[in-house]
Scaffold this motif. Sequence first.
Motif, PDB file in Angstrom:
ATOM      1  N   GLU A 209      -3.736   7.623 -10.906  1.00 59.87           N
ATOM      2  CA  GLU A 209      -4.454   8.712 -10.254  1.00 59.87           C
ATOM      3  C   GLU A 209      -5.480   8.119  -9.307  1.00 59.87           C
ATOM      4  N   VAL A 210      -5.394   8.523  -8.055  1.00 60.61           N
ATOM      5  CA  VAL A 210      -6.339   8.063  -7.040  1.00 60.61           C
ATOM      6  C   VAL A 210      -7.326   9.201  -6.778  1.00 60.61           C
ATOM      7  N   LYS A 211      -8.597   8.958  -7.071  1.00 59.49           N
ATOM      8  CA  LYS A 211      -9.637   9.942  -6.806  1.00 59.49           C
ATOM      9  C   LYS A 211     -10.424   9.536  -5.580  1.00 59.49           C
ATOM     10  N   TYR A 212     -10.738  10.510  -4.730  1.00 63.49           N
ATOM     11  CA  TYR A 212     -11.436  10.198  -3.491  1.00 63.49           C
ATOM     12  C   TYR A 212     -12.258  11.401  -3.055  1.00 63.49           C
ATOM     13  N   PHE A 213     -13.331  11.108  -2.343  1.00 59.84           N
ATOM     14  CA  PHE A 213     -14.238  12.155  -1.884  1.00 59.84           C
ATOM     15  C   PHE A 213     -14.530  11.884  -0.410  1.00 59.84           C
ATOM     16  N   VAL A 214     -13.724  12.488   0.462  1.00 62.70           N
ATOM     17  CA  VAL A 214     -13.828  12.221   1.892  1.00 62.70           C
ATOM     18  C   VAL A 214     -13.659  13.519   2.675  1.00 62.70           C
ATOM     19  N   ASN A 215     -14.043  13.481   3.937  1.00 63.32           N
ATOM     20  CA  ASN A 215     -13.909  14.645   4.813  1.00 63.32           C
ATOM     21  C   ASN A 215     -12.773  14.501   5.812  1.00 63.32           C
ATOM     22  N   THR A 216     -12.117  13.353   5.810  1.00 68.88           N
ATOM     23  CA  THR A 216     -10.991  13.125   6.712  1.00 68.88           C
ATOM     24  C   THR A 216      -9.821  12.562   5.925  1.00 68.88           C
ATOM     25  N   SER A 217      -8.633  12.672   6.478  1.00 69.95           N
ATOM     26  CA  SER A 217      -7.444  12.142   5.814  1.00 69.95           C
ATOM     27  C   SER A 217      -7.485  10.617   5.806  1.00 69.95           C
ATOM     28  N   ASN A 218      -7.059  10.037   4.691  1.00 66.65           N
ATOM     29  CA  ASN A 218      -7.019   8.587   4.530  1.00 66.65           C
ATOM     30  C   ASN A 218      -5.606   8.171   4.135  1.00 66.65           C
ATOM     31  N   THR A 219      -5.329   6.883   4.210  1.00 69.63           N
ATOM     32  CA  THR A 219      -4.032   6.358   3.807  1.00 69.63           C
ATOM     33  C   THR A 219      -4.208   5.408   2.628  1.00 69.63           C
ATOM     34  N   PHE A 220      -3.455   5.662   1.558  1.00 66.48           N
ATOM     35  CA  PHE A 220      -3.480   4.801   0.382  1.00 66.48           C
ATOM     36  C   PHE A 220      -2.264   3.884   0.424  1.00 66.48           C
ATOM     37  N   ILE A 221      -2.485   2.575   0.237  1.00 67.48           N
ATOM     38  CA  ILE A 221      -1.406   1.589   0.345  1.00 67.48           C
ATOM     39  C   ILE A 221      -1.465   0.640  -0.843  1.00 67.48           C
ATOM     40  N   SER A 256      -4.332  -2.692  -4.003  1.00 63.70           N
ATOM     41  CA  SER A 256      -4.379  -1.329  -3.461  1.00 63.70           C
ATOM     42  C   SER A 256      -5.509  -1.241  -2.451  1.00 63.70           C
ATOM     43  N   GLU A 257      -5.310  -0.404  -1.448  1.00 64.66           N
ATOM     44  CA  GLU A 257      -6.348  -0.234  -0.436  1.00 64.66           C
ATOM     45  C   GLU A 257      -6.279   1.174   0.125  1.00 64.66           C
ATOM     46  N   ILE A 258      -7.399   1.627   0.636  1.00 70.21           N
ATOM     47  CA  ILE A 258      -7.471   2.913   1.319  1.00 70.21           C
ATOM     48  C   ILE A 258      -8.037   2.666   2.703  1.00 70.21           C
ATOM     49  N   ASN A 259      -7.317   3.144   3.706  1.00 71.39           N
ATOM     50  CA  ASN A 259      -7.696   2.913   5.096  1.00 71.39           C
ATOM     51  C   ASN A 259      -8.071   4.217   5.776  1.00 71.39           C
ATOM     52  N   SER A 260      -9.077   4.128   6.643  1.00 71.57           N
ATOM     53  CA  SER A 260      -9.523   5.292   7.407  1.00 71.57           C
ATOM     54  C   SER A 260     -10.000   4.831   8.770  1.00 71.57           C
ATOM     55  N   ASN A 261      -9.378   5.374   9.816  1.00 68.98           N
ATOM     56  CA  ASN A 261      -9.804   5.073  11.187  1.00 68.98           C
ATOM     57  C   ASN A 261      -9.905   3.573  11.459  1.00 68.98           C
ATOM     58  N   TYR A 262      -8.794   2.876  11.203  1.00 70.74           N
ATOM     59  CA  TYR A 262      -8.667   1.450  11.479  1.00 70.74           C
ATOM     60  C   TYR A 262      -9.498   0.569  10.543  1.00 70.74           C
ATOM     61  N   SER A 263     -10.126   1.150   9.525  1.00 69.74           N
ATOM     62  CA  SER A 263     -10.955   0.369   8.619  1.00 69.74           C
ATOM     63  C   SER A 263     -10.448   0.479   7.190  1.00 69.74           C
ATOM     64  N   THR A 264     -10.600  -0.599   6.414  1.00 69.63           N
ATOM     65  CA  THR A 264     -10.313  -0.569   4.991  1.00 69.63           C
ATOM     66  C   THR A 264     -11.600  -0.182   4.278  1.00 69.63           C
ATOM     67  N   VAL A 265     -11.597   0.997   3.633  1.00 71.08           N
ATOM     68  CA  VAL A 265     -12.817   1.505   3.014  1.00 71.08           C
ATOM     69  C   VAL A 265     -12.832   1.280   1.501  1.00 71.08           C
ATOM     70  N   PHE A 266     -11.693   0.838   0.960  1.00 73.31           N
ATOM     71  CA  PHE A 266     -11.630   0.557  -0.470  1.00 73.31           C
ATOM     72  C   PHE A 266     -10.506  -0.433  -0.719  1.00 73.31           C
ATOM     73  N   LYS A 267     -10.747  -1.394  -1.629  1.00 74.11           N
ATOM     74  CA  LYS A 267      -9.713  -2.365  -1.986  1.00 74.11           C
ATOM     75  C   LYS A 267      -9.907  -2.789  -3.421  1.00 74.11           C
ATOM     76  N   GLN A 268      -8.792  -2.826  -4.178  1.00 74.05           N
ATOM     77  CA  GLN A 268      -8.891  -3.153  -5.591  1.00 74.05           C
ATOM     78  C   GLN A 268      -7.577  -3.772  -6.074  1.00 74.05           C
TER      79      GLN A 268
END
Length: 274
Positions: A209-221, A256-268
């Motif tokens: 389960e991926v939990k996230y709190f954002v105002n824009t769409s992100n990509t989980f990889i 795992s990583e989450i990317n938003s607007n050309y940036s990696t905002v989370f990595k684990q």
Amino acid sequence: MDEALRIASEGQPEENDDFNALSWINRNYLFNLLNEKPELLEDATLSSLKTSLDDGPIASFKTIDDSIIATEDSLGQFAGDTLYQDGIDSLKAIIFDNLDTQNSAIIPERNSEENLQAVNTIYLSTIARGDLALTVQQRSDLEYLASLCSYHDGNAVYTAQNILNLVDGEIIDYSHNCDGVTMRKGKNIEAVINDNYSITPNPATNFIEVKYFVNTSNTFIIRDIANRIVKQHILNDKQNSITINVSDIPSGVYFSEINSNYSTVFKQKLIIIK
């Protein structure tokens, strides 16, 4: 695609690092696209470009990459089976020795390809065979590659970072490697690791389960140790969580990583156990 084709086709002086980096990225993009959609080859320009790419290092590296994936997929089903382990190890040694020979025979055309060749050599002699022990020289080479900017120096930078993270058992923040480097669209390559994301359970077996709190769409990889994408999902900004099936991913260590607007905002680091 027209812009990618123009950049991939044009030649520029070797010292133009920004253009050469973008050209390499677009050549890889077009090579994969033309393999996935052969109907595009009816266009004479694209057909000519495909022929050129087939004869170059991009195709050679892709062949090695595909062979590694096929070997790991076919032999991965026997992981942990002591009855066959000796035979599997011997077969891996033969296959990866052969791939290492093919890798060494490639003549790189860009720095990013030299980096890829170097990291392939290390990966094929260690991680691919289940060996996490690095020589002093291998670690030195990986630390150098991991310190570079992936935009200019290619995917080998990510692979080097992932190998070191795996061997050392911790995630190192390399997010500032590209500080000051600006992509063609004006976005700085940087990452801001934050607490707005979480992945559970970890280790996982069937679902996460991926939990996230954002105002824009992100990509989980999810990427494997060689930086290949094994799973990808869009995180809808209308939701706060998503359940992802990972039962089809073999046991192992992934990132795992989450990317938003050309940036990696989370990595684990993500561990899959069957």
